[in-house]
Design an enzyme around this catalytic site. Structure first.
Site, mmCIF file in Angstrom:
data_model
loop_
_atom_site.group_PDB
_atom_site.id
_atom_site.type_symbol
_atom_site.label_atom_id
_atom_site.label_comp_id
_atom_site.label_asym_id
_atom_site.label_seq_id
_atom_site.Cartn_x
_atom_site.Cartn_y
_atom_site.Cartn_z
ATOM 1 N N ARG A 396 2.583 -3.106 4.985
ATOM 2 C CA ARG A 396 2.239 -3.043 6.407
ATOM 3 C C ARG A 396 1.096 -2.089 6.642
ATOM 4 N NH1 ARG A 396 7.686 -2.323 7.522
ATOM 5 N NH2 ARG A 396 8.675 -4.060 8.600
ATOM 6 N N SER A 460 5.612 4.007 -2.000
ATOM 7 C CA SER A 460 7.014 4.120 -2.440
ATOM 8 C C SER A 460 7.175 4.065 -3.955
ATOM 9 C CB SER A 460 7.836 3.018 -1.777
ATOM 10 O OG SER A 460 7.547 2.983 -0.417
ATOM 11 N N ASP A 514 8.696 6.587 0.611
ATOM 12 C CA ASP A 514 9.419 5.904 1.707
ATOM 13 C C ASP A 514 10.708 6.624 2.105
ATOM 14 O OD1 ASP A 514 10.594 5.182 -0.689
ATOM 15 O OD2 ASP A 514 10.718 3.038 -0.260
HETATM 16 C C1 BG6 Z 1 11.108 0.170 5.021
HETATM 17 C C2 BG6 Z 1 9.991 1.086 4.679
HETATM 18 O O1 BG6 Z 1 11.556 0.478 6.233
HETATM 19 O O2 BG6 Z 1 12.106 0.241 4.038
HETATM 20 C C3 BG6 Z 1 9.429 0.717 3.336
HETATM 21 O O3 BG6 Z 1 9.043 1.143 5.677
HETATM 22 C C4 BG6 Z 1 10.519 0.796 2.348
HETATM 23 O O4 BG6 Z 1 8.364 1.503 2.986
HETATM 24 C C5 BG6 Z 1 11.616 -0.106 2.773
HETATM 25 O O5 BG6 Z 1 10.058 0.600 1.039
HETATM 26 C C6 BG6 Z 1 12.706 -0.235 1.802
HETATM 27 O O6 BG6 Z 1 13.232 -1.455 2.017
HETATM 28 P P1 BG6 Z 1 12.929 -2.767 1.160
HETATM 29 O O7 BG6 Z 1 14.232 -3.424 1.138
HETATM 30 O O8 BG6 Z 1 11.912 -3.536 1.884
HETATM 31 O O9 BG6 Z 1 12.512 -2.336 -0.202
HETATM 32 C C1 GLC Z 2 11.580 3.066 -6.419
HETATM 33 C C2 GLC Z 2 10.467 4.053 -6.323
HETATM 34 C C3 GLC Z 2 10.761 5.116 -5.302
HETATM 35 C C4 GLC Z 2 11.146 4.462 -3.997
HETATM 36 C C5 GLC Z 2 12.270 3.512 -4.205
HETATM 37 C C6 GLC Z 2 12.676 2.814 -2.922
HETATM 38 O O1 GLC Z 2 12.668 3.709 -6.943
HETATM 39 O O2 GLC Z 2 10.220 4.637 -7.576
HETATM 40 O O3 GLC Z 2 9.657 5.958 -5.121
HETATM 41 O O4 GLC Z 2 11.484 5.455 -3.097
HETATM 42 O O5 GLC Z 2 11.905 2.544 -5.132
HETATM 43 O O6 GLC Z 2 11.661 2.049 -2.419
#
Ligand code: BG6
Ligand code: GLC
Length: 776
Positions: A396, A460, A514
């Site tokens: 995003r 992340s 994240d």
């Molecule tokens: C979202 C965050 O709300 O949650 C992301 O903005 C994050 O950055 C995510 O990685 C985690 O959820 P998923 O299921 O999309 O990996």
């Molecule tokens: C993976 C990444 C970590 C992140 C997590 C959730 O473990 O290494 O940085 O926070 O995924 O998205």
């Protein structure tokens, strides 16, 4: 009763069991409230006879009128005409209330419809008690598949004979079932006859009729015999018609259940009436086929009686019990005891310490990375910020407008962009150029290309941070593998890509994991939020640690948020005792073999893969999908979190689970669906539990840090697994409660994603910069 016997004698000289069966049919039809039908040609239509009060001496008018009233006007016409003509004789002969109505194809269709409705009532939990068609469960869950074996004794009670059978079921293709049986006659002085078939139309038949009636003590004339012959025809054909209608209802339900355009099936039949009556079978076949024209029905006469079936049911039950035992043994490894979970918590705590200590940090698996986020938001944050959110399900770009003051507001605009797999796994330059291309599109879309906005980058992945705006990528995780990034400062990689684009300028202020973004998002609403958790594609947590404990940063005062990177927990083998061969297979098939072992046991990206590995194994062992490993099942990633969530939903009936599996290209039976659902449930339960054990270690650590007997704390949570799965969050909460009883943990779902948190961190970073600039 006499009349029934008479009928029985007449048309087949039935044996005792045959008579019983006839009576059962009579009773059944009574329950249906339909009466007896017999075919007498009237034009092209079948005519039926409705009869009741056998043996009654009262005149037929009452019943006749009632029946006529029930018929349609057209039918009534025919009925009256018909009665006046051909059947007056028989009515007179019998001087019992036999009346006639017309059984058209439509009438049988009607009965079929009514029977289907009654089947529904019988199946419904609330309607079953008052239902007439009881639809009793038999617990026969599967038909034989050829893998049954064993020696069985079968008892066959309820027919004319009591039989004891010894049935040997083998996997020998030529003679899979061998039987020896001992028959014990059931004495019955009511039933006579040899069981020889007599056609009602033959002279011999008439002679026999005469004999039977004489034996019964009546002195029949030739007309009497003729009349009895008619009545028998009527009764037997009505029975065949009724059975056809109910069978038709069953077949049409089966067809709907299977959702096929054309049903191909075989009906196994037994029973003396079917076997011995000269026209019964033919009539039944013809009528069923006419009633369900969209089905190919084969009728298979059971040659060996139901004793063999009973033995097969036992053999199937044996096979299923044995299978169920083996399936449970397989799943038992995933069912962790409280002791095992406490052990996971303890080990997590040890790894946390190793990650925080300077001497052990380097080889520690749980890295406990400093984030340079020193406090949660206090409401004074202000300004317009750009945020990127990379690493979850979606990429995003966001514009976040934060307003401080009495009425704090946060306004967000965002656009989702795809990151194609070839970009995720291409070169670093391609990846960052793609990101900048998306930013450019977003700025055009918002009409903000000229403003040099401060930017917070939610990235992340594990990064070694030396400041808020510097993060060296330790290793890619989840589905990313872009080259030339590991060991590099990703903020620099982004800045370079922006420069290459030469279209706009941005001020990259913060790089944010994240988990940290989520914690900040939630802390803006709830100041007690000092922990962040992601249970999504990946799994990770962060929390506010005492600065003095983060030895690689140094400092004595205050706190700093640490990005735990707990996904790597177990990479040193400390979880090997609870890892199964399926976890190992998932690991071996992954992009980063040997790494992120804990994450691979509990995050959305891998749960479906664990399920798939178990299903492949169960299929190979012949317990699923008829032992056939389809191409779909061989496909990596077919079980996304959303499918797992759907399959495990309590609101779904098995048929719907089956529909989901079929949608995934897995041709499953209802039995398969039950097993798949259990596998999914077991895998996701373990995931929630070990994730809970990790969180219990974190909150207890915070409690001890603060020297408290009791801690009240809020955890901000995000991630598709947590949000979408029907049971994950509940089991997770329960586990935390059980394993950390001295902590009261409030879980707050992040509604706005971590982009908002990244913008808040950026706002604090900007303010700090201004302060630093003023001081120098
Ligand atoms: C979202 C965050 O709300 O949650 C992301 O903005 C994050 O950055 C995510 O990685 C985690 O959820 P998923 O299921 O999309 O990996
Ligand atoms: C993976 C990444 C970590 C992140 C997590 C959730 O473990 O290494 O940085 O926070 O995924 O998205």
């Amino acid at each position: 009763m006499i009349a029934a016997q008479l009928l029985a004698y007449y048309f087949t000289e039935l044996k005792d069991d045959q008579l019983k069966k006839l009576q059962v049919m009579v009773t059944t039809s009574g329950m249906l409230g339909i009466g007896f039908w017999g075919p007498i040609t009237l034009g092209e239509e079948d005519v039926a006879c409705h009869s009741y009060k056998w043996g009654s001496t009262s005149p037929p008018t009452g019943g006749f009128t009632a029946l006529v009233a029930m018929a349609s006007r057209e039918d009534r016409h025919r009925l009256e005409g018909c009665c006046k003509k051909s059947y007056e004789l028989h009515l007179a002969w019998f001087y019992s209330p036999i009346v006639f109505s017309i059984v058209t194809h439509q009438t049988l269709k009607d009965i079929m419809g009514r029977f289907r409705r009654d089947m529904e009532y019988g199946l419904g939990r609330d309607t079953n008690p008052t239902a007439t068609v009881k639809m009793l469960p038999t617990f026969v869950r599967s038909i034989p598949d050829g893998s049954e074996k064993g020696d069985f004794i079968a008892l066959d009670l309820g027919g004319s004979n009591f039989r004891i059978l010894r049935v040997k079921v083998t996997q020998d293709k030529k003679q899979p079932v061998q039987m020896e049986s001992q028959v014990y006659e059931t004495p019955d002085d009511i039933i006579h006859g040899s069981g020889t078939q007599y056609s009602l139309r033959t002279k011999e038949g008439l002679k026999k009729c005469m004999e039977i009636l004489t034996r019964l003590g009546v002195e029949p004339s030739d007309e009497d015999c003729l009349a009895v012959r008619h009545v028998c025809t009527i009764v037997s054909f009505r029975s065949a018609n009724l059975i056809s209608a109910t069978l038709g209802a069953i077949l049409s339900r089966l067809k709907d259940n299977k959702g096929v355009a054309r049903l191909r099936t075989t009906v196994g039949i037994d029973g003396s009436l079917y076997k011995m009556h000269p026209q019964y079978a033919r009539r039944l076949h013809k009528t069923v086929r006419r009633l369900v024209p969209d089905s190919d029905v084969r009728f298979l006469l059971s040659e060996s009686g139901s004793g063999k079936g009973a033995a097969m049911v036992t053999a199937v039950a044996y096979r299923l019990t044995d299978q169920a035992r083996q399936i449970q043994e397989t799943l038992a490894e995933f069912r962790l005891s409280k002791g095992q979970l406490l052990e996971v918590k303890k080990r997590m705590r040890m790894e946390i310490e190793r990650g925080l200590k300077k001497e052990t940090h380097k080889e520690a698996t749980v890295k406990m990375l400093p984030t340079f986020v020193r406090s949660t938001p206090d409401g004074t944050e202000n300004g317009d910020f750009l945020a990127l959110d990379l690493g979850g399900t979606n990429f995003r770009v966001l514009l976040v407008k934060i307003r401080s003051g009495k009425k704090r507001t946060v306004e967000m605009h965002n656009k989702i962009y795809a990151i194609p797999i070839e970009v995720m796994q291409g070169t670093g330059e391609e990846l960052f150029d793609h990101i900048v291309h998306c930013i450019s599109d977003f700025l055009d879309y918002m009409g903000m290309k000229s403003a040099r906005l401060p930017l917070g980058f939610t990235f992340s992945f594990p990064c070694h941070q030396t400041s808020l705006d510097a993060g060296i990528l330790v290793t890619w995780t989840k589905g990313f593998r872009a080259t030339d990034c590991e060991g590099e400062d990703v903020v620099e990689l982004l800045r370079e890509a922006i420069k290459r684009k030469e279209e706009f300028e941005l001020d990259v202020v913060a790089i944010v994991n994240d988990t940290v973004g989520t914690m900040m998002t939630c802390a803006y609403e709830e100041p007690t939020c000092e922990v962040g958790l992601i249970a999504g594609t990946g799994s990770n947590a962060c929390y506010m640690e005492e600065l003095k404990n983060i030895e690689i940063v140094g400092g004595t005062e205050g706190r700093m948020c640490v990005n735990m990177e707990w996904g790597a927990f177990g990479d040193n083998g400390c979880l090997d005792d609870i890892r199964t061969k399926y976890d190992q297979a998932v690991d071996e098939n992954s992009l980063n073999e040997g790494k992120q072992r804990y994450e691979k046991m509990c995050s959305g990206m891998y749960l479906g893969e664990i399920v798939r590995q178990i299903l492949i194994d169960l299929t190979k062992r012949g317990f699923l999908f008829r032992g056939q490993i389809s191409e779909t099942l061989k496909t990596r990633g077919i079980f996304e979190t959303k499918f797992l969530s759907q399959i495990e939903s309590d609101r779904l009936a098995l048929l719907q689970v089956r529909a989901i599996l079929q949608q995934l290209g897995l041709d499953s039976t209802c039995d398969d669906s039950i097993i798949v659902k259990e596998v999914c449930g077991t895998v996701s339960r373990r995931a929630a539990q070990i994730c809970g054990a990790g969180m219990a270690a974190v909150v207890d650590k915070i409690r001890e840090n603060r020297g408290l007997d009791h801690l009240d704390i809020t955890v901000g949570v995000d991630g598709t697994l947590y949000k979408l799965h029907p049971h994950f969050s509940r089991i997770f909460h329960q586990t935390v409660k059980e394993l950390a009883p001295k902590c009261d943990v409030n879980f707050l779902l992040s509604e706005d994603g971590s982009g908002k948190g990244a913008a808040l961190i950026t706002a604090v970073g900007c303010r700090q910069r201004e302060l630093d600039a003023q001081q120098h």
